[in-house]
Design a protein around this motif. Sequence first.
Motif, PDB file in Angstrom:
ATOM      1  N   VAL A 142       0.849  -1.186   0.000  1.00 61.48           N
ATOM      2  CA  VAL A 142       0.000   0.000   0.000  1.00 61.48           C
ATOM      3  C   VAL A 142       0.884   1.235   0.000  1.00 61.48           C
ATOM      4  N   GLY A 143       0.708   2.105  -0.984  1.00 62.93           N
ATOM      5  CA  GLY A 143       1.465   3.346  -1.016  1.00 62.93           C
ATOM      6  C   GLY A 143       1.406   4.015  -2.364  1.00 62.93           C
ATOM      7  N   PRO A 144       1.584   5.339  -2.423  1.00 65.36           N
ATOM      8  CA  PRO A 144       1.554   6.057  -3.695  1.00 65.36           C
ATOM      9  C   PRO A 144       2.673   5.616  -4.626  1.00 65.36           C
ATOM     10  N   SER A 145       2.544   5.979  -5.872  1.00 69.08           N
ATOM     11  CA  SER A 145       3.648   5.778  -6.824  1.00 69.08           C
ATOM     12  C   SER A 145       4.891   6.483  -6.295  1.00 69.08           C
ATOM     13  N   GLY A 146       6.037   5.899  -6.529  1.00 67.20           N
ATOM     14  CA  GLY A 146       7.280   6.479  -6.027  1.00 67.20           C
ATOM     15  C   GLY A 146       7.658   6.004  -4.639  1.00 67.20           C
ATOM     16  N   SER A 147       6.903   5.089  -4.066  1.00 65.33           N
ATOM     17  CA  SER A 147       7.229   4.609  -2.721  1.00 65.33           C
ATOM     18  C   SER A 147       8.205   3.440  -2.740  1.00 65.33           C
ATOM     19  N   GLY A 148       8.496   2.899  -3.918  1.00 62.88           N
ATOM     20  CA  GLY A 148       9.448   1.790  -3.995  1.00 62.88           C
ATOM     21  C   GLY A 148       8.823   0.429  -3.768  1.00 62.88           C
ATOM     22  N   LYS A 149       7.520   0.316  -3.975  1.00 61.11           N
ATOM     23  CA  LYS A 149       6.846  -0.960  -3.743  1.00 61.11           C
ATOM     24  C   LYS A 149       7.374  -2.056  -4.664  1.00 61.11           C
ATOM     25  N   SER A 150       7.559  -1.732  -5.945  1.00 60.76           N
ATOM     26  CA  SER A 150       8.020  -2.746  -6.890  1.00 60.76           C
ATOM     27  C   SER A 150       9.434  -3.207  -6.563  1.00 60.76           C
ATOM     28  N   THR A 151      10.299  -2.257  -6.195  1.00 62.54           N
ATOM     29  CA  THR A 151      11.661  -2.631  -5.797  1.00 62.54           C
ATOM     30  C   THR A 151      11.639  -3.511  -4.555  1.00 62.54           C
ATOM     31  N   PHE A 152      10.794  -3.155  -3.598  1.00 63.12           N
ATOM     32  CA  PHE A 152      10.640  -3.957  -2.385  1.00 63.12           C
ATOM     33  C   PHE A 152      10.160  -5.368  -2.735  1.00 63.12           C
ATOM     34  N   ALA A 153       9.170  -5.457  -3.625  1.00 64.30           N
ATOM     35  CA  ALA A 153       8.628  -6.761  -4.005  1.00 64.30           C
ATOM     36  C   ALA A 153       9.688  -7.616  -4.703  1.00 64.30           C
ATOM     37  N   GLN A 154      10.484  -7.006  -5.560  1.00 64.47           N
ATOM     38  CA  GLN A 154      11.533  -7.758  -6.260  1.00 64.47           C
ATOM     39  C   GLN A 154      12.581  -8.298  -5.303  1.00 64.47           C
TER      40      GLN A 154
END
Length: 493
Positions: free
Chosen positions: A29-41
């Motif tokens: 959960v978080g706006p674009s630019g929060s690094g969610k995709s990097t965290f998921a990878q």
Amino acid sequence: MDRPFHSESASGPRPRRLVIPALSLVLLVGPSGSGKSTFAQRHFRPTEVLSSDFFRAMITDDEADQSATREAFELLHRVAEGRLRRGRLTVIDATNTRRDARLPLIELARRYHVPCVAIIFDYPLEAYLANDQQRPGRQVGRGVIERQFAQLEENRAALVEEPFQRRYWLRSPQEAASAIVVRRPLPSDRRWWRGPFDIVGDVHGCFDELVELLEHLGYQVAEQRNRSGERQYLVAHPGGRCLIFVGDLVDRGPKIVPVLQLAMSAVARGRAAAVMGNHDRKLLRYLEGHQVRIAHGFEASVEQLAVESEEFRQRVWRFLRKLPHHLVLDEGRLVVAHAGLPAEYHGRDSPVVRRIALFGMTTGEVDERGLPIRLNWALDYRGRALVVYGHTPVTEPVWINRTINIDTGCVFGHRLTALRYPELELVSVPARHAYAAPPRRLLTPDELTQPLLLPSEELAELQGEELVEETSAAVAGSPEFERDRAPESAAQE
């Protein structure tokens, strides 16, 4: 079985440790630019992460094409449903800042009886904007981020109220970068424990019969005293066999404290495991200070524990609160649940699964004494696992579609029974006394093949009456249990 998956963490002070169930639905959960995709990878396998950007790109070849959002989420939800149906951990990589975006995913987790976890990237607005500037060719712009930031701000109270099993708030990109994700198997998941086992039916304080049964099974039971003078029982089998208790250790019988002492000691030493029964749960609630009805055999537990030390009662509380509602053993070949469990619930965790495992499947109606009318779920069972259970006292265990009920009513003067696994041999000892009167007559083998688990005379009385047979709705719709309060009608047995 999947092994716990640990991610590498950046060096830094006190990294956050995010513990998630190995089978769960995880919402980032978080706006674009929060690094969610990097965290998921960094923390999850590629096949575990379902990204809204990825599904947009599949449809339009452009992950930023917002015109494909509806179709992208339709695909995302469909794939998530398939993964949860198959019991696979699933991570949703989308902004999820709006409540109406989260609720269908939470409902999906509820439908497939898996915990839902939220990892919330809760930064100052400037942090999102700075990260967005560092993404060449993938920038979404200030206006989009400000709108999503406002949505997250408006949704703080909703995020706390929504039924996530765990919530992790990451307050800065540095905290997210140093976080460590640890997968923990659900309490029911002991697929790695292969036995051999001796599965013991409802004990209900029948300590003498329990010791006699264990000796018949080849166990050595030795009594000793600890430093405070309290009795303890050491249980061991020369062949390395382990005990599994199907629940209802307490209530009705004459020696509830020794039964608890034996079971607690054996579990602590890795010689046994136990699942929670409905009577065990009632005692747990009593020890936690909840108001429960002192009746139907529960008075025996209250009286016998009253003369014990507060320290012992606290140990009983700690023991009971850790009991799983069912166990999946031997690579999924064996399931133990107090009242049995249909195949679709094996290895799952939800209020519905817990209620069925402890109280059984019911029509939603009760008889004139307030006792629940139970459905014979075993008649329709087609699962791969062998299911061993108790809860409904029977005169003889009967195999029905790879299920067997081994509660042979010892506390009511009949027998205490164990099933040896994987040999599938039954061993029993007679009760020394009838310590209590059963709320219903013990069911016979013929009665165990009927759709309703009731004595024949009660079945005759019900002929011609219309019964509610929407079982799942009746179970899921129990507001008392959803509030962690068992219905008194179910607790009576």
